[in-house]
Enzyme design. Structure first.
Site, PDB file in Angstrom:
ATOM      1  N   HIS A 184      15.141   4.141  -6.696  1.00 42.28           N
ATOM      2  CA  HIS A 184      15.707   2.979  -7.146  1.00 42.28           C
ATOM      3  C   HIS A 184      15.679   2.229  -8.496  1.00 42.28           C
ATOM      4  CE1 HIS A 184      18.004  -0.735  -6.278  1.00 42.28           C
ATOM      5  NE2 HIS A 184      17.586  -1.119  -4.916  1.00 42.28           N
TER       6      HIS A 184
ATOM      7  N   ASP B 210      33.901  14.223   0.029  1.00 43.41           N
ATOM      8  CA  ASP B 210      34.598  15.722   0.817  1.00 43.41           C
ATOM      9  C   ASP B 210      33.828  16.729  -0.250  1.00 43.41           C
ATOM     10  OD1 ASP B 210      35.778  17.821   1.735  1.00 43.41           O
ATOM     11  OD2 ASP B 210      37.646  17.044   1.339  1.00 43.41           O
TER      12      ASP B 210
END
Length: 457
Positions: free
Chosen positions: A164, A378
């Site tokens: 993070h 994808d």
């Protein structure tokens, strides 16, 4: 649905084009440093089995990950801490090409239906994410990016964990979109990341902080998680209803109306005193709010927390939907360039590192964004059937939102005690806006997605 995770292999994926002899160094901004004590950001994607065989898929993912790291060298690096004489430390990203972690695993006997059909998130899904116990400050010796590919009987799950300190949610999805593009054969990125961090003029650099010298533990309270799906049409109804309750000077957004609706149900089903104050925290991306704006491909942390406080009774009265949405609207609008600069100056005078308990104690908090469209990730074998976030940095009342499978849809993961979630499921006012769906499929359609023979993955 009893199953176990079996790790097949672990490997380190380096950038193919980077020279580690003279590594790039990236200084961390205050927004990055604040996140040192937080968990890794985590998101995962569930796909039906690709047509390619197992070895081809795994090798393609490794190769494309290596190529993507050419554009994102910080994710193949490590944090470096420099200690100073005044008991402070400074931290930077050393893009030394130490590499990202790549795990290949199998969930024995588990199917897509086993993940999507249960009302509540099956606990085994949490084990699909790597580095779930790591804190961001441990990026000195742990990878800043870790990926776990978990085979199911009829599908695969790609779980990703990002330090993070290096990345916020927008940057995380920027990387994942880029990786999926390269996996499909795109040679050059249309939106390469901006690696240099933004600093306030006159900031003494490197910024010095009190870096934790001992392990920081956060008591992880793993509650139940349930996904609620909201269609474009239902969200439009909520938005129209909320806007009808407020002055025409304000324009309530779809997300504000939906979050007000969710917040009301959470509070309504916890039997709170009408006079008790309740809080809602939302993450605000301020890239477009700076003057001049930060580029949308700015890779790093560029977030502020906006808070709304109301009395429970005020939230739940007849006009509560509009009132809550209006307060959210005002909170977002208040984050101007000037306010953000004031916050940064204040932090530089007294640097403090965030913890989950500091941020989200006894509040409902929203992370994610409907602009994060994971259904476009994808890798060359089609879109995912579902997206799930990992267990990192979740507490009582955490809501994670992403774009839904159809344009304009939003789905929300809600993390609450079982009793509260069960009550919400019986809350007719709330459930009227919920659309029964699992990923791209209704529950009935998912039941038909069975693969009797393990032919590929």
């Amino acid at each position: 649905m009893a199953s176990s995770i079996r790790v097949i292999s672990k490997s380190t994926i380096q950038s193919a084009a980077r020279n580690s002899d003279s590594p790039l160094k990236i200084e961390l901004s205050p927004w990055d440093l604040e996140a040192l004590l937080l968990d890794f950001l985590q998101v995962g994607f569930l796909y039906p089995n690709p047509k390619e065989n197992k070895d081809t898929v795994i090798q393609n993912l490794k190769a494309s990950l290596s190529s993507t790291l050419d554009f994102f060298p910080q994710l193949a690096g490590r944090l470096t801490v420099v200690e100073h004489d005044d008991d402070t430390s400074s931290v930077f990203i050393n893009c030394n090409n130490s590499g990202a972690l790549f795990i290949h695993a199998v969930a024995e006997g588990l199917t897509i239906s086993d993940i999507l059909l249960p009302v509540y998130l099956p606990p085994i899904v949490r084990s699909f994410f790597p580095l779930t116990e790591a804190k961001s400050y441990q990026g000195t010796h742990k990878p800043l990016l870790a990926v776990q590919i978990t085979e199911l009987v009829d599908g695969i799950f790609i779980g990703c964990s990002f330090n993070h300190t290096v990345s916020d949610g927008r940057s995380m999805f920027h990387f994942l979109t880029s990786w999926s593009q390269i996996s499909r054969g795109v040679g050059m990125l249309s939106k390469p990341p901006t690696l240099e961090r933004w600093f306030l003029d006159g900031t003494d650099r490197p910024i010095r902080i009190r870096f934790p010298k001992e392990k920081v533990n956060h008591s992880r309270l793993l509650l139940e998680e349930r996904v609620f799906h909201f269609s474009k049409e239902k969200i439009a109804e909520l938005k129209a209803k909320a806007n009808a309750m407020v002055s025409s000077n304000y324009k309530i957004s779809s997300l504000q109306a939906l979050m007000a609706h969710l917040w009301r149900s959470i509070i309504r089903n916890q039997d709170m005193d009408p006079k008790e104050e309740v809080e809602f925290v939302m993450v605000i991306d301020f890239r477009p709010r700076m003057n001049p704006p930060l580029p949308l491909n700015y890779f790093g942390n560029a977030l502020e927390d906006g808070m709304v406080t109301m009395k429970a009774g005020e939230l739940l009265n007849q006009e509560g939907l509009g009132k809550a949405a209006l307060e959210m609207n005002k909170a977002v609008a208040s984050y101007t360039h000037e306010k953000i600069i004031r916050h940064m100056k204040s932090w530089l005078e007294d640097p403090k590192l965030l913890t989950v308990s500091d941020m989200f104690a006894d509040v409902v908090d929203m992370g994610g964004s409907p602009t994060f469209n994971g259904y476009k990730i994808d890798f060359g074998w089609g879109k995912p059937v579902a997206i799930r976030s990992g267990p990192g940095d979740k507490s009582h009342g955490t809501i994670i939102v992403f774009a839904g499978p159809e344009e304009g849809d939003i789905y929300a993961e809600v993390h609450l005690p079982y009793k509260t979630l069960e009550a919400m499921a019986k809350d007719h006012e709330f459930m009227d806006a919920v659309t029964p769906a699992v990923g791209f499929f209704t529950a009935a359609a998912v039941k038909k997605m069975t693969t009797p023979v393990r032919s590929s993955l």
